[in-house]
Enzyme design. Structure first.
Site, PDB file in Angstrom:
ATOM      1  NE  ARG A 194      69.012  33.753  75.526  1.00  0.00           N
ATOM      2  CZ  ARG A 194      69.125  34.995  75.992  1.00  0.00           C
ATOM      3  NH1 ARG A 194      69.780  35.923  75.283  1.00  0.00           N
ATOM      4  NH2 ARG A 194      68.575  35.335  77.151  1.00  0.00           N
ATOM      5  CE  LYS A 207      65.442  33.538  74.740  1.00  0.00           C
ATOM      6  NZ  LYS A 207      64.782  32.742  75.795  1.00  0.00           N
ATOM      7  CE1 TYR A 265      73.120  28.889  84.980  1.00  0.00           C
ATOM      8  CE2 TYR A 265      72.189  31.107  85.039  1.00  0.00           C
ATOM      9  CZ  TYR A 265      72.435  29.930  84.358  1.00  0.00           C
ATOM     10  OH  TYR A 265      72.004  29.775  83.070  1.00  0.00           O
TER      11      TYR A 265
END
Length: 319
Positions: free
Chosen positions: A174, A197, A300
C-alpha cells in the site's frame, strides 16, 4: 477534550453532546488510536461520520445527545437518519460507510462500557453495486515504471518516485506502507518485512528491480536516510506524503493516455492480478497482500476472469 480530540468530530458537534456522551466519544477515539491502532486518516473519517450522526440527532430529538439517548435509540431512529441522508442525495456507499462508523461506536460501548443497543443490529446497510478492482495491464504497469520520473524536476525526485512505484507494483505494498519506511527498513535480501494495517506483519519478496530502484534513489538523494529517519523524502527533507506520489502518477497517466483508474493503489491490484494470471495461489497472494479474510483476495479471480473474457471478445470480433 484536547484540540486533537476536538478535531476528531465535525465542527460544532460538541454542542450537540452532553458531557457524559462527550466523554464516551473521547474514550472511543482513544480506543481506535491506541488499541486498534487505526491510521490517523481512518480515525478522522470515523469521527466525521459519527459527528454527522450526532448532529442529525440534535435536530431530530431537539436536544443535546446524552449517553442515555444513545443507548435508547430505536430502529426507527436509525432509519430516520438513513432516510435523511438519502434525501440529501448522499450516495449509498457513503451511507454504508457512515453506518459502519456508528456500528463501530456501539460495539465499543457494548464491550467497554456495558452499554448495549440491539436496535443498531437490526439496521441493514444499503446494497452497494459490486465494484471490481481495476488493475493495469502488464505492459502498462511496466511503462509506468519506466516513465514515472519523466516529468520530475530533479533526477533524485524521479528516482524517488520510481522506487515508490516499484514497491507498490513489485511488492504489492500500500502507498502508506511504502511511505512509512525508514532507513532501517531498506531490504538487504530477497524478502522484506512489511507492517500493514493494525500493525499486522507480513513478509513480501523483493525483486532485483526493486532493489535497484531503491539503491538508485539512495545514491541520488541529497539527504541521508538514517536508520530511524524516513526513507522517502520530499524536496524539503520531510517524510514524503501520498499526495506527491498521486500527482506523479496523475502526470504519467495523462502522458501515457491511461484511464483515471490508473492510480498508485491500482498498482497493488495489478500486482495481485498479474500473480494470479501466472498461476499464483490464492492463499499465497492473500498473505502477500496482508488480507485477513480470503474473501478480500478472491475478488481478483473475478478480475482475472473478466480480463480473459475481454481478450476473448476482442479476438472474436477481429476474427
Amino acid at each position: 477534550m484536547t484540540n486533537e480530540e476536538d478535531s476528531f468530530l465535525l465542527s460544532g458537534t460538541l454542542d450537540c453532546l452532553t458531557a457524559d456522551a462527550s466523554t464516551l466519544v473521547t474514550k472511543w477515539q482513544r480506543y481506535l488510536t491506541s488499541e486498534k491502532r487505526m491510521s490517523r486518516h481512518t480515525v478522522s473519517a470515523y469521527g466525521r461520520d459519527f459527528g454527522g450522526f450526532v448532529q442529525f440527532l440534535r435536530g431530530y430529538k431537539e436536544r443535546a445527545t446524552s449517553m442515555g439517548t444513545l443507548s435508547s435509540l430505536e430502529v426507527r431512529d436509525f432509519r430516520a437518519f438513513l432516510a435523511n441522508r438519502r434525501q440529501a442525495g448522499v450516495s449509498a456507499q457513503t451511507i454504508a460507510r457512515e453506518l459502519s462508523a456508528i456500528r463501530n461506536f456501539y460495539r465499543y460501548i457494548a464491550r467497554s462500557e456495558s452499554i448495549s443497543n440491539d436496535a443498531i443490529k437490526a439496521v441493514q446497510s444499503p446494497k452497494l453495486p459490486r465494484r471490481l478492482p481495476r488493475p493495469l495491464t502488464e505492459e502498462s504497469a511496466r511503462t509506468v515504471l519506466e516513465s514515472i520520473g519523466d516529468t520530475a524536476s530533479e533526477d533524485w525526485v524521479a528516482a524517488r518516485d520510481g522506487a515508490v512505484i516499484a514497491l507498490l507494483y513489485g511488492c504489492g505494498m500500500r502507498i502508506g506502507e511504502a511511505l512509512a519506511m525508514n532507513g532501517a527498513d531498506v531490504p538487504s535480501g530477497d524478502t522484506m518485512r512489511v507492517i500493514g494495517k493494525r500493525s499486522k506483519e507480513r513478509i513480501v519478496p523483493v525483486l532485483p528491480v526493486v532493489h535497484a530502484a531503491i539503491a538508485d534513489y539512495q545514491r541520488l538523494c541529497p539527504y541521508t536516510a538514517e536508520p530511524d529517519s524516513p526513507l522517502f523524502l520530499g524536496v524539503r527533507g520531510k517524510r514524503l506524503g501520498a499526495r506527491a506520489v498521486q500527482l506523479a502518477m496523475q502526470k504519467v497517466r495523462a502522458a501515457l493516455g491511461l484511464p483515471d483508474s490508473a492510480t498508485p493503489h491500482a498498482l497493488r491490484h495489478s500486482f495481485a492480478t498479474h500473480l494470479l494470471s501466472r498461476g499464483g495461489d490464492l492463499r499465497t497472494i492473500q498473505e502477500l497482500l496482508g488480507h485477513s479474510d480470503l474473501k478480500a483476495t478472491q475478488i481478483y479471480t473475478e478480475v482475472d476472469s473478466a480480463r480473459l473474457k475481454d481478450v476473448y471478445d476482442k479476438a472474436f470480433r477481429r476474427a
